[in-house]
Structures are given as C-alpha cells and as structure tokens.
Scaffold this active site. Sequence first.
Site, short mmCIF file in Angstrom:
data_model
loop_
_atom_site.label_atom_id
_atom_site.label_comp_id
_atom_site.label_asym_id
_atom_site.label_seq_id
_atom_site.Cartn_x
_atom_site.Cartn_y
_atom_site.Cartn_z
N GLY A 6 8.36 -41.09 12.97
CA GLY A 6 9.82 -41.19 13.03
C GLY A 6 10.39 -42.56 12.70
N SER A 7 9.66 -43.36 11.92
CA SER A 7 10.20 -44.69 11.64
C SER A 7 11.43 -44.61 10.74
CB SER A 7 9.13 -45.61 11.03
OG SER A 7 8.81 -45.23 9.72
N ASN A 8 11.48 -43.63 9.85
CA ASN A 8 12.70 -43.49 9.04
C ASN A 8 13.88 -43.06 9.90
OD1 ASN A 8 12.43 -43.93 6.01
ND2 ASN A 8 10.52 -42.87 6.52
N ARG A 59 7.18 -17.69 7.72
CA ARG A 59 7.94 -18.94 7.50
C ARG A 59 9.44 -18.66 7.60
NH1 ARG A 59 6.58 -23.57 5.46
NH2 ARG A 59 4.56 -22.83 4.77
N HIS A 103 11.24 -39.19 0.05
CA HIS A 103 9.88 -38.93 -0.41
C HIS A 103 9.26 -40.25 -0.86
CE1 HIS A 103 6.54 -36.67 -2.08
NE2 HIS A 103 6.62 -37.44 -3.14
N LEU A 138 9.93 -27.99 -4.58
CA LEU A 138 9.38 -29.02 -3.69
C LEU A 138 9.52 -30.42 -4.30
CD1 LEU A 138 7.74 -29.60 -1.06
CD2 LEU A 138 5.69 -29.53 -2.51
N GLU A 168 11.59 -47.62 2.09
CA GLU A 168 12.16 -46.36 2.57
C GLU A 168 13.25 -46.61 3.60
OE1 GLU A 168 9.53 -43.11 3.69
OE2 GLU A 168 7.89 -44.09 2.66
#
Length: 213
Positions: A6-8, A59, A103, A138, A168
């Site tokens: 979760g650093s972003n 899904r 990404h 994707l 990022e």
Amino acid sequence: MISGRGSNMQALVSAIADRGLDAQVVAVVSDKSQAPGLLWARSQGLETRVLESAGYVTREEYDQALATLIESFDPDYVLLAGFMRILSDGFVQQFAGRLVNIHPSLLPAFPGLRTHEQAIACGVQWHGCTVHFVTPVLDGGPIIAQAVVPVLADDTSNSLAQRVLVAEHRLYADVLGWLTAGRVHLSPEGRVTVEADTLRAYVLPAGHAQSIQ
Ligand code: GRF
C-alpha cells in the site's frame, strides 16, 4: 484499492494533506485481509473494507460484490494502487472513466507482472511507470501520465523496482491532483488530455531516492 504494502495508497493519502488537494479518501478496499497497507490506513483513521474472494465461485460474482461495496461509498474515482486482481469486463465498464491504475512500466511495454525483471532482461535503458484509465484490456487503457527512470548497468530487479517506486509515488500524486482539479479529460475515442502546469511525462534521475516502507 490495494492488495499488499500500500505504499502508493500512502502516497495518495499523504499528497492530499501535503499538497492541500480538494479530495478525500472515502475508503481503502482490499481483497486481502492481511494487506499491510490496511494497518497504515486504519492508523490514519481511514475507512477500510476487506472483500476476500474465497466463497465466490466466479470472478463476475466477486466483482459484482466488489462493485456494490465500492458504490456504497459513492466515489468519484476508484484508484487501483497495487490491487492484484484482474477485473472483469462488467466491473471495468461500470466504472469506466473513473477507474485508474498505476503500472510499473512504460506501457505499452511490459504489461502484466515482473516488469522490472523483464526490463533488465530486455536491456532497455529506460523504465518507469504509467498511470492510466482502466479498460477491459489488461494494462491497456488510455495513458494519463508517465514517469521515466534510467536502468543502470548494475541494477537488479529489486534496485530498479525501488527507483521506479519513487517515481510511482510522485506520479500518482500528481495525477490525483489533476483529477481532483477536473483537469483530466478522456475523449470518447480514448484519448487523454490534461490541463496541467507540469509535464505529463518526466524523467527522475537515478540519484533520486527515498526510503520505502
Ligand atoms: C506497485 O509497483 C504498483 O505499480 C504495482 O504493484 C506495486 C504495489 O506497491 N501494481 P504498493 O502496494 O503500492 O506499495
């Protein structure tokens, strides 16, 4: 939405305070109850929710429950920040235009996983990260912004990943600023324009480093 460290997500939350953005994180949602990022989010007093996929047969079924959970917070944007699940077409369409991902590569190069390993194996001299709108393809949606870092001769995938991660955090925070200011426009043809006073693509020098939690 997170699945792990979760650093972003932390960078986004911090940017709101540090840059005085007109934004609020209404919830941090994870598909993993043990995601370390959840602990940090809770420590900040943020709403957190966990929706694990165990118990869902398809899904689509899981994604429907996820969509219902997210809609209950009525978000303007859904920011994927290391959310490690492929989302079904129905989910992506429901959130079209407000679903954003980061990404760790200069898309369209190296979609998918292990991007840093691939960059080193290919011998590219530049690597980086991309923030883009999510479509059913994707890692293939319209690009909002990119940041570039050099690949150094002695890089390992780990050292390269750390350099990219710094980029990022800055890039995603910049994009959040533009999104909240209403400066990002997505045309029906899937082209992005940004009314920005800073560049949408920039290079971070190799020396630029910070500690990574
Ligand atoms: C980041 O490199 C992100 O681009 C990728 O997964 C990683 C997640 O890191 N999708 P974190 O959880 O944000 O620290």
